[in-house]
Design a protein around this motif. Structure first.
Motif, PDB file in Angstrom:
ATOM      1  N   MET A   1     -82.731 -44.757 -12.037  1.00  0.00           N
ATOM      2  CA  MET A   1     -83.825 -45.485 -11.801  1.00  0.00           C
ATOM      3  C   MET A   1     -83.492 -46.911 -11.723  1.00  0.00           C
ATOM      4  SD  MET A   1     -86.222 -43.257 -11.562  1.00  0.00           S
ATOM      5  CE  MET A   1     -87.745 -43.938 -11.450  1.00  0.00           C
ATOM      6  N   LYS A   2     -82.108 -47.428 -10.694  1.00  0.00           N
ATOM      7  CA  LYS A   2     -82.067 -47.905 -10.398  1.00  0.00           C
ATOM      8  C   LYS A   2     -81.702 -48.635  -9.077  1.00  0.00           C
ATOM      9  CE  LYS A   2     -82.319 -49.862 -14.865  1.00  0.00           C
ATOM     10  NZ  LYS A   2     -83.525 -50.101 -15.170  1.00  0.00           N
ATOM     11  N   PRO A   3     -81.963 -49.211  -7.826  1.00  0.00           N
ATOM     12  CA  PRO A   3     -81.444 -49.580  -6.682  1.00  0.00           C
ATOM     13  C   PRO A   3     -79.830 -49.302  -6.488  1.00  0.00           C
ATOM     14  CG  PRO A   3     -83.512 -50.945  -7.432  1.00  0.00           C
ATOM     15  CD  PRO A   3     -82.770 -50.813  -8.289  1.00  0.00           C
ATOM     16  N   SER A   4     -79.247 -49.271  -5.342  1.00  0.00           N
ATOM     17  CA  SER A   4     -77.976 -49.051  -4.978  1.00  0.00           C
ATOM     18  C   SER A   4     -77.551 -50.388  -4.813  1.00  0.00           C
ATOM     19  CB  SER A   4     -77.695 -48.212  -4.390  1.00  0.00           C
ATOM     20  OG  SER A   4     -78.761 -47.972  -3.439  1.00  0.00           O
ATOM     21  N   PRO A   5     -76.080 -50.998  -5.174  1.00  0.00           N
ATOM     22  CA  PRO A   5     -76.361 -52.128  -4.605  1.00  0.00           C
ATOM     23  C   PRO A   5     -76.241 -52.754  -3.748  1.00  0.00           C
ATOM     24  CG  PRO A   5     -74.091 -51.125  -5.418  1.00  0.00           C
ATOM     25  CD  PRO A   5     -75.389 -50.238  -5.646  1.00  0.00           C
ATOM     26  N   LEU A   6     -76.718 -54.147  -3.237  1.00  0.00           N
ATOM     27  CA  LEU A   6     -77.750 -54.605  -2.203  1.00  0.00           C
ATOM     28  C   LEU A   6     -77.355 -56.008  -1.802  1.00  0.00           C
ATOM     29  CD1 LEU A   6     -80.336 -55.756  -1.947  1.00  0.00           C
ATOM     30  CD2 LEU A   6     -81.340 -53.425  -2.565  1.00  0.00           C
ATOM     31  N   THR A   7     -77.375 -56.588  -0.438  1.00  0.00           N
ATOM     32  CA  THR A   7     -76.992 -58.276  -0.535  1.00  0.00           C
ATOM     33  C   THR A   7     -79.311 -58.521   0.271  1.00  0.00           C
ATOM     34  OG1 THR A   7     -75.181 -57.677   0.848  1.00  0.00           O
ATOM     35  CG2 THR A   7     -76.344 -59.746   1.400  1.00  0.00           C
ATOM     36  N   TYR A   8     -79.247 -59.447  -0.642  1.00  0.00           N
ATOM     37  CA  TYR A   8     -80.243 -59.917  -0.464  1.00  0.00           C
ATOM     38  C   TYR A   8     -80.562 -60.762   0.836  1.00  0.00           C
ATOM     39  CZ  TYR A   8     -84.961 -61.685  -2.320  1.00  0.00           C
ATOM     40  OH  TYR A   8     -85.935 -62.622  -2.326  1.00  0.00           O
ATOM     41  N   HIS A   9     -81.758 -60.947   1.336  1.00  0.00           N
ATOM     42  CA  HIS A   9     -81.515 -61.787   2.419  1.00  0.00           C
ATOM     43  C   HIS A   9     -83.211 -62.689   1.719  1.00  0.00           C
ATOM     44  CE1 HIS A   9     -78.393 -60.950   4.327  1.00  0.00           C
ATOM     45  NE2 HIS A   9     -78.562 -60.040   4.299  1.00  0.00           N
ATOM     46  N   ARG A  10     -83.176 -63.976   1.929  1.00  0.00           N
ATOM     47  CA  ARG A  10     -84.751 -64.840   2.044  1.00  0.00           C
ATOM     48  C   ARG A  10     -84.671 -65.763   2.987  1.00  0.00           C
ATOM     49  NH1 ARG A  10     -84.235 -67.379  -3.279  1.00  0.00           N
ATOM     50  NH2 ARG A  10     -84.960 -65.695  -4.491  1.00  0.00           N
ATOM     51  N   PRO A  11     -85.315 -65.122   4.090  1.00  0.00           N
ATOM     52  CA  PRO A  11     -85.234 -65.840   5.421  1.00  0.00           C
ATOM     53  C   PRO A  11     -86.771 -66.785   4.953  1.00  0.00           C
ATOM     54  CG  PRO A  11     -85.983 -63.823   5.824  1.00  0.00           C
ATOM     55  CD  PRO A  11     -85.266 -63.613   4.902  1.00  0.00           C
ATOM     56  N   ARG A  12     -86.750 -68.449   5.449  1.00  0.00           N
ATOM     57  CA  ARG A  12     -88.080 -69.300   5.448  1.00  0.00           C
ATOM     58  C   ARG A  12     -88.946 -69.164   6.987  1.00  0.00           C
ATOM     59  NH1 ARG A  12     -88.327 -70.428  -0.032  1.00  0.00           N
ATOM     60  NH2 ARG A  12     -86.565 -70.509  -1.169  1.00  0.00           N
ATOM     61  N   SER A  13     -88.062 -68.716   7.995  1.00  0.00           N
ATOM     62  CA  SER A  13     -88.873 -68.522   8.749  1.00  0.00           C
ATOM     63  C   SER A  13     -89.254 -67.031   8.903  1.00  0.00           C
ATOM     64  CB  SER A  13     -88.729 -69.668  10.393  1.00  0.00           C
ATOM     65  OG  SER A  13     -87.630 -69.012  10.494  1.00  0.00           O
ATOM     66  N   ILE A  14     -90.091 -66.751  10.316  1.00  0.00           N
ATOM     67  CA  ILE A  14     -89.990 -65.192  10.981  1.00  0.00           C
ATOM     68  C   ILE A  14     -88.889 -64.950  11.949  1.00  0.00           C
ATOM     69  CG2 ILE A  14     -91.906 -65.875  12.610  1.00  0.00           C
ATOM     70  CD1 ILE A  14     -91.758 -62.460  10.811  1.00  0.00           C
ATOM     71  N   ASP A  15     -88.330 -66.357  12.575  1.00  0.00           N
ATOM     72  CA  ASP A  15     -87.512 -66.514  13.497  1.00  0.00           C
ATOM     73  C   ASP A  15     -86.165 -65.979  12.815  1.00  0.00           C
ATOM     74  OD1 ASP A  15     -88.828 -66.458  15.843  1.00  0.00           O
ATOM     75  OD2 ASP A  15     -89.061 -68.776  14.915  1.00  0.00           O
ATOM     76  N   GLU A  16     -85.627 -67.010  12.084  1.00  0.00           N
ATOM     77  CA  GLU A  16     -84.570 -66.586  10.304  1.00  0.00           C
ATOM     78  C   GLU A  16     -84.609 -64.812  10.943  1.00  0.00           C
ATOM     79  OE1 GLU A  16     -84.324 -69.094   7.053  1.00  0.00           O
ATOM     80  OE2 GLU A  16     -83.203 -68.008   6.538  1.00  0.00           O
ATOM     81  N   ALA A  17     -85.659 -64.902  10.006  1.00  0.00           N
ATOM     82  CA  ALA A  17     -85.999 -63.454   9.385  1.00  0.00           C
ATOM     83  C   ALA A  17     -85.360 -62.113  11.159  1.00  0.00           C
ATOM     84  CB  ALA A  17     -87.082 -62.614   9.205  1.00  0.00           C
ATOM     85  N   CYS A  18     -85.867 -62.680  11.699  1.00  0.00           N
ATOM     86  CA  CYS A  18     -85.628 -61.465  12.866  1.00  0.00           C
ATOM     87  C   CYS A  18     -83.803 -61.712  13.534  1.00  0.00           C
ATOM     88  CB  CYS A  18     -86.247 -62.045  14.631  1.00  0.00           C
ATOM     89  SG  CYS A  18     -88.134 -62.079  13.721  1.00  0.00           S
ATOM     90  N   GLU A  19     -83.211 -62.528  13.411  1.00  0.00           N
ATOM     91  CA  GLU A  19     -81.830 -63.497  13.181  1.00  0.00           C
ATOM     92  C   GLU A  19     -80.611 -62.396  12.335  1.00  0.00           C
ATOM     93  OE1 GLU A  19     -80.558 -67.325  13.830  1.00  0.00           O
ATOM     94  OE2 GLU A  19     -82.295 -67.388  14.943  1.00  0.00           O
ATOM     95  N   ILE A  20     -81.425 -62.388  11.250  1.00  0.00           N
ATOM     96  CA  ILE A  20     -80.861 -61.599   9.968  1.00  0.00           C
ATOM     97  C   ILE A  20     -81.094 -60.405  10.518  1.00  0.00           C
ATOM     98  CG2 ILE A  20     -80.198 -60.706   7.467  1.00  0.00           C
ATOM     99  CD1 ILE A  20     -81.869 -64.080   7.638  1.00  0.00           C
ATOM    100  N   LEU A  21     -81.869 -59.751  10.490  1.00  0.00           N
ATOM    101  CA  LEU A  21     -82.373 -58.283  10.662  1.00  0.00           C
ATOM    102  C   LEU A  21     -81.510 -57.787  11.798  1.00  0.00           C
ATOM    103  CD1 LEU A  21     -84.180 -55.873   9.430  1.00  0.00           C
ATOM    104  CD2 LEU A  21     -86.139 -56.046  10.969  1.00  0.00           C
ATOM    105  N   ALA A  22     -81.459 -58.162  12.992  1.00  0.00           N
ATOM    106  CA  ALA A  22     -80.965 -57.901  14.127  1.00  0.00           C
ATOM    107  C   ALA A  22     -78.983 -57.881  13.992  1.00  0.00           C
ATOM    108  CB  ALA A  22     -81.036 -59.127  15.359  1.00  0.00           C
ATOM    109  N   GLY A  23     -78.521 -59.146  12.957  1.00  0.00           N
ATOM    110  CA  GLY A  23     -77.311 -58.819  12.622  1.00  0.00           C
ATOM    111  C   GLY A  23     -76.686 -57.762  11.572  1.00  0.00           C
ATOM    112  N   VAL A  24     -77.456 -57.400  10.956  1.00  0.00           N
ATOM    113  CA  VAL A  24     -77.830 -56.101   9.774  1.00  0.00           C
ATOM    114  C   VAL A  24     -78.211 -54.774  10.889  1.00  0.00           C
ATOM    115  CG1 VAL A  24     -77.687 -57.816   8.135  1.00  0.00           C
ATOM    116  CG2 VAL A  24     -79.431 -56.989   8.533  1.00  0.00           C
ATOM    117  N   ALA A  25     -78.788 -54.473  11.234  1.00  0.00           N
ATOM    118  CA  ALA A  25     -79.717 -53.689  12.311  1.00  0.00           C
ATOM    119  C   ALA A  25     -79.861 -52.690  11.551  1.00  0.00           C
ATOM    120  CB  ALA A  25     -78.645 -53.469  13.904  1.00  0.00           C
ATOM    121  N   HIS A  26     -78.787 -51.154  11.400  1.00  0.00           N
ATOM    122  CA  HIS A  26     -79.692 -50.003  11.386  1.00  0.00           C
ATOM    123  C   HIS A  26     -79.317 -50.033   9.270  1.00  0.00           C
ATOM    124  CE1 HIS A  26     -80.601 -47.713  15.024  1.00  0.00           C
ATOM    125  NE2 HIS A  26     -79.503 -48.913  15.311  1.00  0.00           N
ATOM    126  N   GLU A  27     -78.483 -51.007   8.803  1.00  0.00           N
ATOM    127  CA  GLU A  27     -78.220 -51.153   7.346  1.00  0.00           C
ATOM    128  C   GLU A  27     -78.799 -52.004   7.077  1.00  0.00           C
ATOM    129  OE1 GLU A  27     -74.454 -50.275   6.121  1.00  0.00           O
ATOM    130  OE2 GLU A  27     -75.357 -49.261   7.425  1.00  0.00           O
TER     131      GLU A  27
END
Lengths: 304, 223
Positions: A1-27
């Protein structure tokens, strides 16, 4: 009942969030309120390698409502914030009625309505509400901004048509129209639990008789599918639920809306609930339309 | 470092946060984050694996074990804490998401002089717990509820605790504790425990009591 290991990102703007997400895409997976996602992570039904938490993005919790443009709520607007917004309740009263059925207040304090919609859970209320009202979801990625209409939003249970690099930034639903009423009700084992069956209805009434009737279902039928009962229900009385047309609609619902069995209810019992609730909620929506009608002259012809 | 078990903590604290995050990443192969948040009035920075749930961060890393973890997927309500004053399930929040936020647990509800919070006192008064496992979640939920609704009705009190599970009490005494907590709050603020003593309040109280009380045995109820 614990999440599996993951890398956490905390973007401060929506553009930054989009960039991070584009970089990790399906992961990657977007985290907002987390009230649906975190249980999935804990049970390891989902195990994304990257989590993009948009919770620290500023100015992403706006709620606006106007009779012309309808109600628009951003990705970080919580169920509780939307539920308590007075202008939202005035412009589209179905939202508040539905939000009161979403889990418990404790969950609504953290869960976001946009998140609940794109999570596309067939047993959740808000996807059914957005489908019925014909809302649109605005999504954003490094490739740009696009809008997805509610009837193109759901690909299946827990599957939306958002691309892996897209973030839902807001949802817009149209304002309620005079002469058209809405209602929602559900049967759950406890208040706040997932519904065994829920029904959302939109009924248009003219001179005390039904003109059109559309419904969507929670935990029954196909996710996001709007069932049109206008053919069977046209002319039904909005004042008397003993009108045989209401009964005929309930029977049609039993025959057309597919149900499945699980640990909580058999498919036959669910079909029985579909029939009973379709009649009850449909009539409540018709009453709501009549009440709307009665209110309009008072507002326009008032002392102001 | 001659005695790593003894000096470990102090040695670590001299390093920068970023170095600690890097070291832990290299050591465990798992992504770590540094989170700064306020727990019960104390602001601190914690370095933990990024997958850590807020409930585990509070219990394991910060050793505030008042918050209990039951189902760990948001159903039971035992882990409810106040996040910026609003009740949320701490098992449904990642610790990393707490950055810059303020968390109050059941420990943090006690007054600085040790006086119990009205809700905690009410649980004592009404025998609102048996095994006590679910109690921290109830106490935080009810404390936040009474902030919004300081004098709830019987029905509102029932509704307020509907999201929390208790397997011992049968809920009757917990509901009584909600109403009792409202009384204690009024009493402590110098008012009458039953609320303001004016014409309207007396009339509404009269209606409530006469409307809901049935004589024991129920024989005279129809008269």
């Amino acid at each position: 009942m614990k999440p599996s290991p993951l890398t956490y990102h905390r973007p401060r703007s929506i553009d930054e969030a989009c960039e991070i997400l584009a970089g990790v895409a399906h992961e990657g997976k977007v985290l907002a309120g987390g009230q649906s996602l975190i249980p999935l992570l804990s049970m390891r039904l989902a195990a994304p390698a990257h989590l993009v938490d948009i919770g620290s993005v500023s100015r992403l919790d706006t709620v606006s409502a106007s009779p012309e443009l309808g109600v628009t709520f951003d990705a970080l607007a919580t169920h509780a914030a939307l539920e308590s917004d007075v202008s939202v309740a005035r412009v589209q009263p179905l939202l508040r009625r539905a939000l009161r059925l979403v889990a418990h207040p404790t969950i609504r304090n953290r869960g976001t309505t946009v998140g609940s919609i794109v999570h596309a859970d067939p047993s959740a209320e808000m996807p059914a509400v957005v489908s019925l009202l014909g809302g649109t979801v605005t999504v954003r990625s490094v490739r740009g901004v696009r809008e997805i209409r509610a009837d193109e939003l759901f690909a299946g249970p827990l599957e939306s048509t958002l691309e892996a690099d897209e973030i839902a930034t807001s949802v817009t639903v149209p304002a309620a129209r005079p002469g058209t009423g809405t209602a929602i009700d559900e049967i759950a084992r406890r208040h706040g639990d997932y519904a065994l069956v829920g029904v959302v209805a939109q009924v248009e009434v003219d001179a005390g008789a039904v003109v059109s009737a559309r419904m969507t279902y929670v935990s029954a039928g196909e996710l996001g599918k709007v069932v049109d009962y206008t053919d069977v229900l046209r002319g039904a009385s909005a004042h008397d639920d003993r009108d045989p047309l209401w009964q005929r609609m309930a029977e049609k619902a039993r025959d057309t809306v597919e149900t499945e069995a699980d640990i909580h209810a058999t498919d036959r019992y669910r079909s029985q609930l579909v029939a009973a609730l379709t009649g009850r909620v449909g009539f409540a929506a018709a009453r709501d339309a009549v009440l709307d009608d009665a209110r309009v002259p008072m507002q326009t012809g008032g002392k102001r | 470092m001659t005695n790593p078990t003894h000096n470990g903590g102090r040695a670590l604290s001299r390093r920068t946060i970023a170095e600690q995050v890097e070291d832990l990443h290299a050591e465990t192969g798992e992504h770590h984050v540094a989170v700064t948040f306020t727990l019960n009035g104390v602001t601190q920075t914690v370095v933990l694996p990024s997958r850590t749930l807020a409930s585990d961060a509070i219990r394991h890393h910060l050793r505030q074990t008042g918050t209990h973890v039951g189902c760990e997927h948001g159903v039971c309500g035992a882990c409810t804490v106040l996040l910026d004053g609003k009740p949320v399930r701490s098992c449904l929040v990642l610790a990393a998401s707490l950055e810059g936020r303020s968390v109050t647990t059941v420990e943090g509800l006690v007054e600085p002089d040790g006086t119990l919070h009205p809700v905690q006192q009410a649980f004592v008064d009404c025998h609102g717990l048996q095994c006590g496992f679910c109690t921290p979640g109830f106490v935080t939920t009810i404390a936040a509820f009474l902030e919004e609704n300081p004098s709830p009705t019987h029905e509102e009190a029932t509704e307020a605790i509907a999201g929390n599970l208790c397997r011992c009490t049968g809920y009757q005494n917990i509901r009584a504790a909600v109403l009792r907590a409202a009384e204690i709050t009024r009493e402590r603020s110098g008012g009458s425990p039953l609320g303001p003593d004016d014409e309207a309040a007396r009339a509404s109280l009269d209606a409530k009591v006469r409307g809901t009380t049935a004589p024991v045995g129920g024989k005279a109820a129809r008269a």
